[in-house]
Design an enzyme around this catalytic site. Structure first.
Site, PDB file in Angstrom:
ATOM      1  N   HIS A 161       2.563   2.862   2.910  1.00 41.80           N
ATOM      2  CA  HIS A 161       3.628   2.087   3.539  1.00 41.80           C
ATOM      3  C   HIS A 161       4.891   2.044   2.674  1.00 41.80           C
ATOM      4  CE1 HIS A 161       1.140   0.268   6.820  1.00 41.80           C
ATOM      5  NE2 HIS A 161       0.216   0.765   6.024  1.00 41.80           N
TER       6      HIS A 161
ATOM      7  N   HIS B 125       0.820  -1.206   0.000  1.00 42.69           N
ATOM      8  CA  HIS B 125       0.000   0.000   0.000  1.00 42.69           C
ATOM      9  C   HIS B 125       0.863   1.268   0.000  1.00 42.69           C
ATOM     10  CE1 HIS B 125      -3.913  -2.068   1.612  1.00 42.69           C
ATOM     11  NE2 HIS B 125      -3.727  -2.258   0.323  1.00 42.69           N
TER      12      HIS B 125
END
Length: 242
Positions: free
Chosen positions: A62, A59
């Site tokens: 992150h 994601h």
């Protein structure tokens, strides 16, 4: 073996990036950098050279800082093998059973799919610490974006095998909303009610609530306490709708 220095860096609206330093080797790694600049600034302020990035999943909140941190430091990026197509900056791909090192500190890689299909965690057994990304939160668990309740239940069962003292480093400050939801599904849990009050006070004072511990989650987390995958799925659906 000297203890790891672990620093919380709040970024975006509710993300935490973890800066992890081994004072003996002077190696420093970053867990799930959403953005680069605050991470680089904190490492520079402490005089810690960043040598690696460890990603738990693909994601953007992150991995968004991967490229800039790598460009400025030349660090190695370690990422889940199952998400190689979605983390193009990765240098080394790892999966369950692999080991990664920060100086003399060794972390075992766990496959913990459900939030994303290839999500991993990094468990430092000798340091009683685990970096879980968006799998386990304080009184919560990650949404089932790419996996199933059965997978998340298996993750919770595995995490529940760890010692109570194990510190859990998750990636978001979701604790207050998680606690307020948790008391609706476990209203008779005195430990949970007490923890909600403590979290409300901490957040009112602007204080962070993570890391948490396996012991605290064992006592108060409805997802870790769920007896079956079906029950976890039911609670997760209620949380998603809340």
């Amino acid at each position: 073996m000297a203890a790891l220095d672990i620093v919380r860096i709040p970024v975006l609206s509710d993300n935490y990036v973890w800066l992890v330093h081994d004072p003996e080797s002077f190696e420093t790694m970053v867990v799930d950098p959403s953005v680069a600049d605050p991470v680089l600034a904190e490492a520079d302020r402490r005089g810690w050279p960043i040598t690696a990035i460890w990603n738990t999943h693909w994601h953007p909140d992150h991995t968004g800082g991967n490229a800039d941190i790598k460009a400025k430091t030349g660090c190695e990026i370690i990422a889940p093998a199952a998400e190689r197509e979605r983390i193009p900056t990765a240098d080394r791909l790892v999966k369950d059973g692999d080991r990664v090192r920060l100086g003399s500190h060794v972390a075992d890689v766990w496959d913990v799919p459900a939030h994303t299909a290839g999500h991993i965690a990094y468990h430092f057994a000798d340091d009683a610490a685990i970096f879980v990304g968006d799998t386990l939160f304080a009184m919560g668990c990650g949404r089932l974006f790419e996996g199933t309740a059965e997978q998340m239940f298996a993750n919770m069962q595995r995490l529940a095998t760890l010692d109570d003292a194990t510190r859990v480093y998750c990636a978001h400050e979701y604790t207050l909303s998680n606690a307020r939801f948790a008391v609706t599904v476990d209203p008779d849990n005195r430990a949970l009610a007490d923890r909600l009050a403590a979290v409300e006070a901490a957040r009112a004072a602007g204080e962070p609530t993570v890391p948490t511990s396996i012991g605290a989650e064992r006592a108060t987390n409805p997802f870790l306490r769920a007896p079956t995958a079906a029950e976890l799925g039911r609670i997760r659906a209620l949380k998603d709708a809340a």
